[in-house]
Design a protein around this motif. Structure first.
Motif, PDB file in Angstrom:
ATOM      1  N   SER A 123       0.846  -1.272  -0.034  1.00 47.62           N
ATOM      2  CA  SER A 123       0.094   0.041  -0.002  1.00 47.62           C
ATOM      3  C   SER A 123       1.006   1.348  -0.069  1.00 47.62           C
ATOM      4  O   SER A 123       2.141   1.100   0.645  1.00 47.62           O
TER       5      SER A 123
ATOM      6  N   ALA B  24       1.142  -5.420   9.213  1.00 47.27           N
ATOM      7  CA  ALA B  24       1.979  -4.578   8.358  1.00 47.27           C
ATOM      8  C   ALA B  24       3.437  -4.911   9.071  1.00 47.27           C
ATOM      9  O   ALA B  24       4.020  -3.787   9.653  1.00 47.27           O
TER      10      ALA B  24
ATOM     11  N   GLN C  32       1.405  -6.626   4.969  1.00 49.20           N
ATOM     12  CA  GLN C  32       1.931  -5.715   3.764  1.00 49.20           C
ATOM     13  C   GLN C  32       3.410  -6.108   3.380  1.00 49.20           C
ATOM     14  O   GLN C  32       3.940  -6.992   4.021  1.00 49.20           O
TER      15      GLN C  32
END
Length: 271
Positions: free
Chosen positions: A14, A183, A213
Motif C-alpha cells: 500500500s 504490516a 503488507q
C-alpha cells in the motif's frame, strides 16, 4: 462431514494514495473470491500507508460512516465474500488519536463486528527506523470473537502477535481461527513473523491466517510480506513470498478436534 471454510489472504504494497490502494485491493479480492474464497483478509493499513506520521489524521472516518467503510461493504456484497478489513483510522473521541479499527463484513455487506488494535507499536527497529504508533493512535481495550459460516474467529492485528495472553483468552473462548492482518516490518519479519504465527497456533491449538503488507512503500519503509496460513500443529499450510497478490486456502476445522483428542494439551494447564 468435515467443516471447511476457504480464506483468501490479500497481500498489498500500500501507498499513501487511498484510491490506488483500494483499486488494487478490489482487483485482488475479486480474483480471490472467483477462486472460491468465502472470506478475504486485508492487511493492516491496507487503504493508507502513511507517507509521514499523522497523514492518516486527514482521513479519519466516523464509525458507520465513511468512504472506506462504504467500499468494504460494497466489495463484500458484490463479490459475495466476507471481508476482514485490515485496519483503518476511525474516530475515538480523542482528538488526533483515532482507533486502528478492523471491520468485519459478511457476504451481504452487513457489519458483523469490529476490533480496535490493542497493542501499540512503539519501538526502534533500528537507529533510523523508529515507530511511535501511540502518538497518533488510541489503543483499544476489548478482545473480539465472532462466528461466521459456523466457524469461531478471534481478531488481532500485527504487534498483538507478541502478546500471548491475548490469544490465550481466545483459546478459552473456543476460537478456531485467529486472524492477524499485519504490516510487519522487513527487519522484524525476517526473524519473528513465522515464529510468532506458529507459536500462537501451537499454543492454542487453532489455525492462524495472517495477511501482511509487502515491499518498499512510498515512505521508504519496508514490510516483509510472506502472508501465510498456519495449522494447529504449527505446520505452514500456505505462504506467499513478497509479491502483491493473494493466496487461498481451504481450512478443515475438524482437524482441531482430531489433534485435541490425540494431544489434549489444552486440558493440562496448571497456572
Amino acid at each position: 462431514m468435515s467443516k471447511e471454510i476457504t480464506i483468501g489472504l490479500i497481500q498489498l504494497s500500500s501507498s499513501s494514495v487511498i484510491e490506488d490502494n483500494l483499486q488494487q485491493a478490489e482487483k485482488l479480492i475479486k480474483a480471490s473470491a472467483a477462486d472460491g474464497a468465502d472470506m478475504v483478509v486485508l492487511p493492516e493499513t491496507f487503504a493508507l500507508m502513511e507517507k509521514y506520521n499523522g497523514q492518516k489524521l486527514d482521513f479519519v472516518e466516523q464509525h458507520l460512516g465513511g468512504p472506506i467503510q462504504g467500499w468494504m461493504q460494497r466489495v463484500a456484497k458484490e463479490n459475495q465474500v466476507a471481508v476482514i478489513g485490515g485496519t483503518i483510522a476511525v474516530a475515538s473521541g480523542v482528538d488526533d488519536r483515532p482507533f486502528a479499527r478492523c471491520y468485519v463484513y459478511d457476504k451481504q455487506g452487513e457489519l458483523v463486528t469490529y476490533y480496535d488494535k490493542i497493542h501499540m507499536f512503539d519501538v526502534a527497529v533500528k537507529a533510523d527506523e523508529v515507530y511511535s504508533e501511540s502518538n497518533n493512535t488510541l489503543a483499544g481495550d476489548e478482545t473480539k470473537v465472532f462466528e461466521l459460516m459456523g466457524v469461531t474467529f478471534g481478531l488481532s492485528v500485527c504487534y498483538d502477535l507478541r502478546f500471548p495472553e491475548l490469544y490465550r483468552l481466545y483459546q478459552q473462548q473456543g476460537v478456531q481461527i485467529i486472524l492477524a492482518p499485519s504490516a510487519f516490518t522487513q527487519k522484524t519479519g525476517e526473524v519473528h513473523w513465522q515464529l510468532l504465527l506458529q507459536a500462537r497456533a501451537v499454543e492454542n491449538l487453532c489455525f492462524v491466517a495472517a495477511s501482511n503488507q509487502t515491499g518498499e512503500h512510498d515512505n521508504k519503509r519496508k514490510t516483509f510480506g510472506h502472508s501465510m496460513f498456519i495449522g494447529p500443529w504449527g505446520d505452514v499450510l500456505g505462504s506467499m513470498s513478497q509479491q502483491e497478490g493473494f493466496i487461498n486456502r481451504a481450512i478443515d476445522i475438524e482437524h482441531i478436534e482430531k489433534i485435541k483428542k490425540r494431544f489434549p494439551v489444552h486440558t493440562h494447564r496448571r497456572l
